[in-house]
Design a protein around this motif. Structure first.
Motif, PDB file in Angstrom:
ATOM      1  N   GLY A  58       0.953  -1.019   0.136  1.00 24.24           N
ATOM      2  CA  GLY A  58      -0.056  -0.043  -0.069  1.00 24.24           C
ATOM      3  C   GLY A  58       0.795   1.172  -0.089  1.00 24.24           C
ATOM      4  O   GLY A  58       1.325   1.548   1.204  1.00 24.24           O
ATOM      5  N   LEU A  59       1.150   1.787  -1.241  1.00 22.33           N
ATOM      6  CA  LEU A  59       2.033   3.003  -1.268  1.00 22.33           C
ATOM      7  C   LEU A  59       1.416   4.216  -1.755  1.00 22.33           C
ATOM      8  O   LEU A  59       2.010   5.392  -1.933  1.00 22.33           O
ATOM      9  N   HIS A  60      -0.190   4.381  -1.750  1.00 20.61           N
ATOM     10  CA  HIS A  60      -0.696   5.622  -1.981  1.00 20.61           C
ATOM     11  C   HIS A  60      -0.029   6.721  -1.017  1.00 20.61           C
ATOM     12  O   HIS A  60       0.045   7.786  -1.366  1.00 20.61           O
ATOM     13  N   GLY A  61      -0.343   6.238   0.394  1.00 20.02           N
ATOM     14  CA  GLY A  61      -0.176   7.405   1.067  1.00 20.02           C
ATOM     15  C   GLY A  61      -1.192   8.216   1.591  1.00 20.02           C
ATOM     16  O   GLY A  61      -2.289   8.265   0.777  1.00 20.02           O
ATOM     17  N   ALA A  62      -1.405   8.508   2.640  1.00 25.03           N
ATOM     18  CA  ALA A  62      -2.611   9.364   3.177  1.00 25.03           C
ATOM     19  C   ALA A  62      -1.963  10.336   4.531  1.00 25.03           C
ATOM     20  O   ALA A  62      -1.204   9.923   5.144  1.00 25.03           O
ATOM     21  N   GLY A  63      -2.843  11.167   4.704  1.00 28.32           N
ATOM     22  CA  GLY A  63      -2.649  11.955   6.042  1.00 28.32           C
ATOM     23  C   GLY A  63      -2.764  11.586   7.444  1.00 28.32           C
ATOM     24  O   GLY A  63      -3.127  12.098   8.165  1.00 28.32           O
ATOM     25  N   VAL A  64      -2.438  10.363   7.677  1.00 29.81           N
ATOM     26  CA  VAL A  64      -2.715   9.619   8.788  1.00 29.81           C
ATOM     27  C   VAL A  64      -1.281   8.686   9.226  1.00 29.81           C
ATOM     28  O   VAL A  64      -0.724   8.299   8.104  1.00 29.81           O
ATOM     29  N   GLU A  65      -1.159   8.264  10.415  1.00 32.54           N
ATOM     30  CA  GLU A  65      -0.336   7.302  10.545  1.00 32.54           C
ATOM     31  C   GLU A  65      -0.495   6.003   9.998  1.00 32.54           C
ATOM     32  O   GLU A  65      -1.756   5.473   9.972  1.00 32.54           O
ATOM     33  N   ALA A  66       0.578   5.053   9.640  1.00 33.49           N
ATOM     34  CA  ALA A  66       0.357   3.952   9.051  1.00 33.49           C
ATOM     35  C   ALA A  66      -0.305   2.947  10.295  1.00 33.49           C
ATOM     36  O   ALA A  66      -1.260   2.034  10.210  1.00 33.49           O
ATOM     37  N   ASP A  67      -0.078   3.217  11.495  1.00 37.09           N
ATOM     38  CA  ASP A  67      -0.320   2.708  12.667  1.00 37.09           C
ATOM     39  C   ASP A  67      -1.514   3.483  13.434  1.00 37.09           C
ATOM     40  O   ASP A  67      -1.564   4.012  14.248  1.00 37.09           O
ATOM     41  N   SER A  68      -2.555   3.215  12.648  1.00 40.88           N
ATOM     42  CA  SER A  68      -4.115   4.052  13.024  1.00 40.88           C
ATOM     43  C   SER A  68      -5.142   2.975  12.508  1.00 40.88           C
ATOM     44  O   SER A  68      -4.849   1.897  11.761  1.00 40.88           O
ATOM     45  N   ASP A  69      -6.157   2.941  13.080  1.00 41.87           N
ATOM     46  CA  ASP A  69      -7.190   2.295  12.807  1.00 41.87           C
ATOM     47  C   ASP A  69      -7.598   2.457  11.450  1.00 41.87           C
ATOM     48  O   ASP A  69      -8.205   1.481  10.801  1.00 41.87           O
ATOM     49  N   LEU A  70      -7.551   3.805  10.903  1.00 37.81           N
ATOM     50  CA  LEU A  70      -7.931   3.799   9.453  1.00 37.81           C
ATOM     51  C   LEU A  70      -7.235   3.078   8.467  1.00 37.81           C
ATOM     52  O   LEU A  70      -7.774   2.453   7.699  1.00 37.81           O
ATOM     53  N   VAL A  71      -5.680   2.892   8.765  1.00 37.76           N
ATOM     54  CA  VAL A  71      -5.003   2.096   7.861  1.00 37.76           C
ATOM     55  C   VAL A  71      -5.194   0.677   8.215  1.00 37.76           C
ATOM     56  O   VAL A  71      -5.426  -0.444   7.489  1.00 37.76           O
ATOM     57  N   ARG A  72      -5.049   0.180   9.413  1.00 39.14           N
ATOM     58  CA  ARG A  72      -5.344  -1.277  10.041  1.00 39.14           C
ATOM     59  C   ARG A  72      -6.542  -1.828   9.368  1.00 39.14           C
ATOM     60  O   ARG A  72      -6.537  -2.848   9.063  1.00 39.14           O
ATOM     61  N   HIS A  73      -7.710  -1.197   9.581  1.00 39.10           N
ATOM     62  CA  HIS A  73      -8.833  -1.705   9.066  1.00 39.10           C
ATOM     63  C   HIS A  73      -9.626  -1.245   7.575  1.00 39.10           C
ATOM     64  O   HIS A  73     -10.486  -1.159   7.273  1.00 39.10           O
ATOM     65  N   SER A  74      -8.533  -0.690   6.832  1.00 38.32           N
ATOM     66  CA  SER A  74      -8.945  -0.087   5.536  1.00 38.32           C
ATOM     67  C   SER A  74      -9.545  -1.287   4.481  1.00 38.32           C
ATOM     68  O   SER A  74     -10.198  -0.737   3.695  1.00 38.32           O
ATOM     69  N   LEU A  75      -9.004  -2.341   5.069  1.00 40.39           N
ATOM     70  CA  LEU A  75      -9.596  -3.460   3.938  1.00 40.39           C
ATOM     71  C   LEU A  75     -10.221  -4.390   4.556  1.00 40.39           C
ATOM     72  O   LEU A  75     -10.420  -5.531   4.102  1.00 40.39           O
ATOM     73  N   ASP A  76     -11.108  -4.069   5.677  1.00 40.65           N
ATOM     74  CA  ASP A  76     -11.975  -4.738   6.449  1.00 40.65           C
ATOM     75  C   ASP A  76     -13.265  -5.177   5.426  1.00 40.65           C
ATOM     76  O   ASP A  76     -13.845  -6.463   5.654  1.00 40.65           O
ATOM     77  N   SER A  77     -13.418  -4.473   4.249  1.00 41.49           N
ATOM     78  CA  SER A  77     -14.633  -4.750   3.593  1.00 41.49           C
ATOM     79  C   SER A  77     -14.155  -5.898   2.701  1.00 41.49           C
ATOM     80  O   SER A  77     -15.172  -6.801   2.023  1.00 41.49           O
ATOM     81  N   THR A  78     -12.825  -6.125   2.724  1.00 42.54           N
ATOM     82  CA  THR A  78     -12.518  -7.427   1.684  1.00 42.54           C
ATOM     83  C   THR A  78     -11.595  -8.455   2.821  1.00 42.54           C
ATOM     84  O   THR A  78     -10.562  -8.593   2.661  1.00 42.54           O
ATOM     85  N   PRO A  79     -12.212  -9.136   3.706  1.00 43.64           N
ATOM     86  CA  PRO A  79     -11.754  -9.803   4.693  1.00 43.64           C
ATOM     87  C   PRO A  79     -10.916 -10.876   4.093  1.00 43.64           C
ATOM     88  O   PRO A  79     -10.271 -11.499   4.863  1.00 43.64           O
ATOM     89  N   ASP A  80     -11.186 -11.367   3.168  1.00 45.83           N
ATOM     90  CA  ASP A  80     -10.606 -12.777   2.596  1.00 45.83           C
ATOM     91  C   ASP A  80      -9.832 -12.569   1.473  1.00 45.83           C
ATOM     92  O   ASP A  80      -9.627 -13.381   0.563  1.00 45.83           O
ATOM     93  N   LEU A  81      -9.316 -11.340   1.269  1.00 42.35           N
ATOM     94  CA  LEU A  81      -8.350 -10.956   0.285  1.00 42.35           C
ATOM     95  C   LEU A  81      -7.156 -12.193   0.292  1.00 42.35           C
ATOM     96  O   LEU A  81      -6.456 -12.213   1.133  1.00 42.35           O
ATOM     97  N   ARG A  82      -6.944 -12.733  -1.075  1.00 44.04           N
ATOM     98  CA  ARG A  82      -5.931 -13.792  -1.049  1.00 44.04           C
ATOM     99  C   ARG A  82      -4.448 -12.942  -1.165  1.00 44.04           C
ATOM    100  O   ARG A  82      -3.895 -12.877  -2.244  1.00 44.04           O
ATOM    101  N   GLY A  83      -3.981 -12.424  -0.057  1.00 41.89           N
ATOM    102  CA  GLY A  83      -2.670 -11.724  -0.123  1.00 41.89           C
ATOM    103  C   GLY A  83      -2.289 -11.324   1.241  1.00 41.89           C
ATOM    104  O   GLY A  83      -3.413 -11.239   2.063  1.00 41.89           O
ATOM    105  N   TRP A  84      -0.927 -10.918   1.380  1.00 45.07           N
ATOM    106  CA  TRP A  84      -0.466 -10.394   2.469  1.00 45.07           C
ATOM    107  C   TRP A  84      -0.288  -8.807   2.072  1.00 45.07           C
ATOM    108  O   TRP A  84       0.379  -8.479   1.268  1.00 45.07           O
ATOM    109  N   VAL A  85      -0.822  -7.942   2.805  1.00 42.57           N
ATOM    110  CA  VAL A  85      -1.089  -6.682   2.591  1.00 42.57           C
ATOM    111  C   VAL A  85      -0.065  -6.015   3.602  1.00 42.57           C
ATOM    112  O   VAL A  85      -0.055  -5.834   4.851  1.00 42.57           O
ATOM    113  N   LEU A  86       0.826  -4.848   3.024  1.00 39.83           N
ATOM    114  CA  LEU A  86       1.927  -4.238   3.804  1.00 39.83           C
ATOM    115  C   LEU A  86       1.834  -2.795   3.566  1.00 39.83           C
ATOM    116  O   LEU A  86       1.610  -2.286   2.535  1.00 39.83           O
ATOM    117  N   PHE A  87       1.447  -2.243   4.729  1.00 43.39           N
ATOM    118  CA  PHE A  87       1.418  -0.653   4.612  1.00 43.39           C
ATOM    119  C   PHE A  87       2.839  -0.061   5.332  1.00 43.39           C
ATOM    120  O   PHE A  87       2.870   0.075   6.666  1.00 43.39           O
TER     121      PHE A  87
END
Length: 417
Positions: A373-402
């Motif tokens: 995840g390289l797009h960037g946003a005005g929030v810390e990577a260690d925030s609930d917004l980033v940690r749970h940004s893909l909750d709508s796709t819970p079974d994504l077949r991959g490991w996601v790194l922010f």
């Protein structure tokens, strides 16, 4: 430097407190010995281009620079952002407060209501909302002796204190490396260059700039910025990585050698990553990287202390204990991992593991991809917004790194992604 018995005696309170690790070295005063002026002299606005401020581009340099000018309410200066083509001095009142008894703060809202921003934007576009100005005030020391002062310069790129220029303030208010000053009693002039960057501050409403200056009296020695303490997450009772970091600042007039960082909590093993001591110049801030490991840990918190020496003194000093509480994570939850950054520091990323279902539906022996995840946003990577940004796709077949990007902008490096 030669050894001085009187100098050693002056440090006895700090030495004695090393036997009381729960007691901070810094005391709480009842009256602030520092203050900022409430009246500031403002000159501007002047036009500037995107990212030009870091290269100078100050029109007042042709007159010897703002620092050489004195307040004159009748003087006029050429500016393309003024209705009649010239600007003059004006008075700005700061909002002063005391967050703590020893820490005065001055907040300034810089605006130019005499400029017709709506008309100028029709001519120049959004680029006209990028402007520069200068503002002058004072910081006063009310004691009777020379004092070490820590100065925070939020949203400021360039400034002067008396006749000393400083470039590279704290434009994004990270507060990682404030200025360490030695000030004599009395009044000291502060000249601040005000920069408005439309990419960072927006181009919708009135183009104002909010600045903040904050000072605090130093007690000397080595200071650890506890807010900068970086540690990995704990998952199922184990740390997910083995690196940590904390910023330390030398508030002495002499060099400091950091000898070690260690745990005072049973079950944690902590040591510096360097084979030799970390040398820190007077006024300098540096990140202190360390290794951390666990063995049969039953605690979810760790306390750390730092040992250091001051040049010219035989004693070993101890910094106050830093305490960190881990938030236990499940192995399938997003988790913070730390790693060595190419710049020689310790950075971190948030790792979102593939779900049990995603792994179960993959082919036996197949590897799942890593999604960055390289797009960037005005929030810390260690925030609930980033940690749970893909909750709508819970079974994504991959490991996601922010990645964190080493700043509060998630994504490493988001500008080049």
């Amino acid at each position: 430097m030669t050894f001085s018995m009187s100098r050693l005696i002056s440090y006895l309170p700090n030495i004695l407190t090393s036997f009381l690790p729960q007691q901070p070295l810094r005391s709480s005063p009842h009256l602030s010995p520092i203050s900022f002026s409430t009246t500031w002299h403002l000159l501007g606005p002047f036009q500037t281009g995107t990212r030009e401020a870091t290269w100078g581009a100050d029109p007042l340099e042709s007159l010897g620079g703002f620092h050489s000018l004195t307040y004159n309410d009748t003087a006029r200066y050429h500016s393309s952002l003024a209705t009649n083509g010239t600007v003059g001095w004006s008075i700005l009142t700061s909002d002063n407060s005391f967050p703590t008894p020893k820490s005065p703060r001055a907040e300034l809202l810089v605006r130019f209501q005499n400029s017709d921003w709506e008309f100028l934007q029709k001519v120049y576009g959004w680029a006209v909302l990028q402007w520069q100005a200068w503002v002058r005030g004072t910081i006063s020391l009310h004691g009777d002796k020379r004092t070490t002062v820590i100065l925070y310069t939020d949203q400021i790129l360039e400034f002067w204190v008396d006749d000393e220029p400083y470039f590279g303030g704290d434009f994004y208010a990270y507060r990682r490396a404030p200025l360490v000053l030695r000030l004599d009693p009395g009044e000291h002039r502060i000249d601040v260059r005000v920069i408005r960057d439309v990419r960072a501050m927006g181009g919708v409403e009135e183009p104002t700039v909010s600045l903040q200056l904050e000072a605090e009296v130093s007690e000397g020695g080595l200071h650890a910025v506890e807010e900068s303490l970086l540690l990995p997450d704990m998952v199922d009772g184990r740390l997910v990585s083995s690196l940590g970091s904390v910023n330390v600042r030398n508030e002495e007039d002499d060099w400091i050698d950091v000898l070690n960082i260690e745990s005072v909590t049973v079950g944690f093993v902590v040591r510096m990553r360097r084979d030799s001591s970390l040398n820190i110049a007077p006024g300098q801030s540096r990140p202190l990287a360390f290794d951390i490991a666990t063995s049969n840990v039953s605690s979810v918190e760790v306390s750390l202390r730092i040992l250091y020496k001051i040049e010219g003194l035989p004693a070993v000093f101890q910094i106050q204990v830093m305490r960190h509480v881990f938030h236990p994570r499940h192995r399938r939850e997003p988790q913070k991992i730390t790693y060595p950054h190419p710049g020689g520091i310790v950075s971190y990323a948030i790792l979102r593991p593939a779900s049990e279902k995603a792994v179960h539906h993959s082919k036996p022996g197949a590897s799942l991809p890593v999604v960055l995840g390289l797009h960037g946003a005005g929030v810390e990577a260690d925030s609930d917004l980033v940690r749970h940004s893909l909750d709508s796709t819970p079974d994504l077949r991959g490991w996601v790194l922010f990645p964190s990007g080493v700043t509060p902008w998630s994504g490493d490096d988001w500008r080049e992604s």
